[in-house]
Scaffold this active site. Sequence first.
Site, PDB file in Angstrom:
ATOM      1  NE  ARG A  28      -4.207  -1.813   1.981  1.00  0.00           N
ATOM      2  CZ  ARG A  28      -5.017  -2.268   2.928  1.00  0.00           C
ATOM      3  NH1 ARG A  28      -4.723  -2.034   4.201  1.00  0.00           N
ATOM      4  NH2 ARG A  28      -6.099  -2.942   2.621  1.00  0.00           N
ATOM      5  CE  LYS A  38     -19.873 -19.030   8.481  1.00  0.00           C
ATOM      6  NZ  LYS A  38     -20.151 -18.366   9.779  1.00  0.00           N
ATOM      7  N   GLY A  78      -8.915 -10.499  -0.254  1.00  0.00           N
ATOM      8  CA  GLY A  78      -7.643 -10.971   0.271  1.00  0.00           C
ATOM      9  C   GLY A  78      -7.235 -12.357  -0.194  1.00  0.00           C
ATOM     10  N   GLY A 107     -13.239  -4.618   1.504  1.00  0.00           N
ATOM     11  CA  GLY A 107     -14.637  -4.269   1.760  1.00  0.00           C
ATOM     12  C   GLY A 107     -15.231  -3.384   0.680  1.00  0.00           C
TER      13      GLY A 107
END
Length: 401
Positions: free
Chosen positions: A41, A198, A351, A374
């Site tokens: 980053r 999930k 990720g 996100g």
Amino acid sequence: MNFIRFTDLVATGQVAGKRVFIRADLNVPLDAGGQITEDTRIRASVACIELALQAGAAVMVTSHLGRPTEGQLTPADSLAPVARRLSELLGRDVPLLANWVDGVTLQPGQLVLLENCRINKGEKKNSEDLARKLSGLCDIFVHDAFGTAHRAEASTYGIAQFAKVACAGPLLAAEIDAIQKALANPKRPLVAIVAGSKVSTKLTILQSLAVKVDGLIVGGGIANTFMLASGLKIGKSLAEASLVNEAKAVIDAMRARGAAVPIPLDVVTAKEFKADAAASVKAVADVADDDLILDIGPTTAELLARQLKSAGTIVWNGPLGVFEFDAFAHGTETVARAIAASSAFSIAGGGDTLAAIAKYGIADRIGYISTGGGAFLEVLEGKTLPAFEILARRAAQGSSG
């Protein structure tokens, strides 16, 4: 989506002598000794900083780091390790300034790193008072932190409301361009791969994509739930039986549009969840009650690879099996290499997805690798990110504020 680009402001000579405030994403992992363990980053943020300095601006850069308590700066929350690494990368001293909200003295050509912005009271709640103070520090606000684009905070959103000029830095602009290319104006067929443990964590993504894409590939525990929805046995595999009806609805929504959610024909199973467990390739009809499905089988993987070969655009989020265990990595590797070999424009994020890309050494053959976890997921859900919304609004206003 129309927005002002920092590169355009530089190219048209509008940056020289100006105070430029860059909101970067310098939130890097640190070890117990406070040493940076992975600096991607920081390296990615250098281009925007150098662009501003070369244009003759007085440059302020800030970022969050970790999850500090507002109003309390501790050594563990300090950007000091980031300042040291930036100094190395830029080949110049990068001073770190604390207590900067009420004023920063800076001359053109100078650079300062402003201490962890999440220390500032009102940052996370996007306090208007704080946002106005931040906007008063600069002539140009540059948002270059896609990883925070889904958060409306004082240093990401509020400052953009009130700054004289609000624009997208090169990293954020590249993300917006890639997302628009992949989702707003895709070359067809558009195929999405959504995988993970999930369905519940990605249900809204699946529902959103089901009305947009031409093919929806599911993997991991998500695929197990879709197998249940198709009447197949999955043994003791990870799945969410309570969401079978939602999975069926996604399948039906795709079918109504003449599209499909391919259900595995074969799988790789084991009796235990561990790296050295014995792997067995089985037809889906042969899955035993004590089997764990840990990967798609080779026949399924090849069918998916063929589908991806003819795609025009590919969106990828999540590995298709437990790729960390080599015995159960074949499905993810086959699909990853098919994406890399495809002529389609591909965008990948998340990720685990980035870890798979690194493991198979295909980063240079993915069209665009998204840096925001996100934020990338919220885009796939069909949400308009706050950063995109405010920058588009400011561009429409001609950045008069």
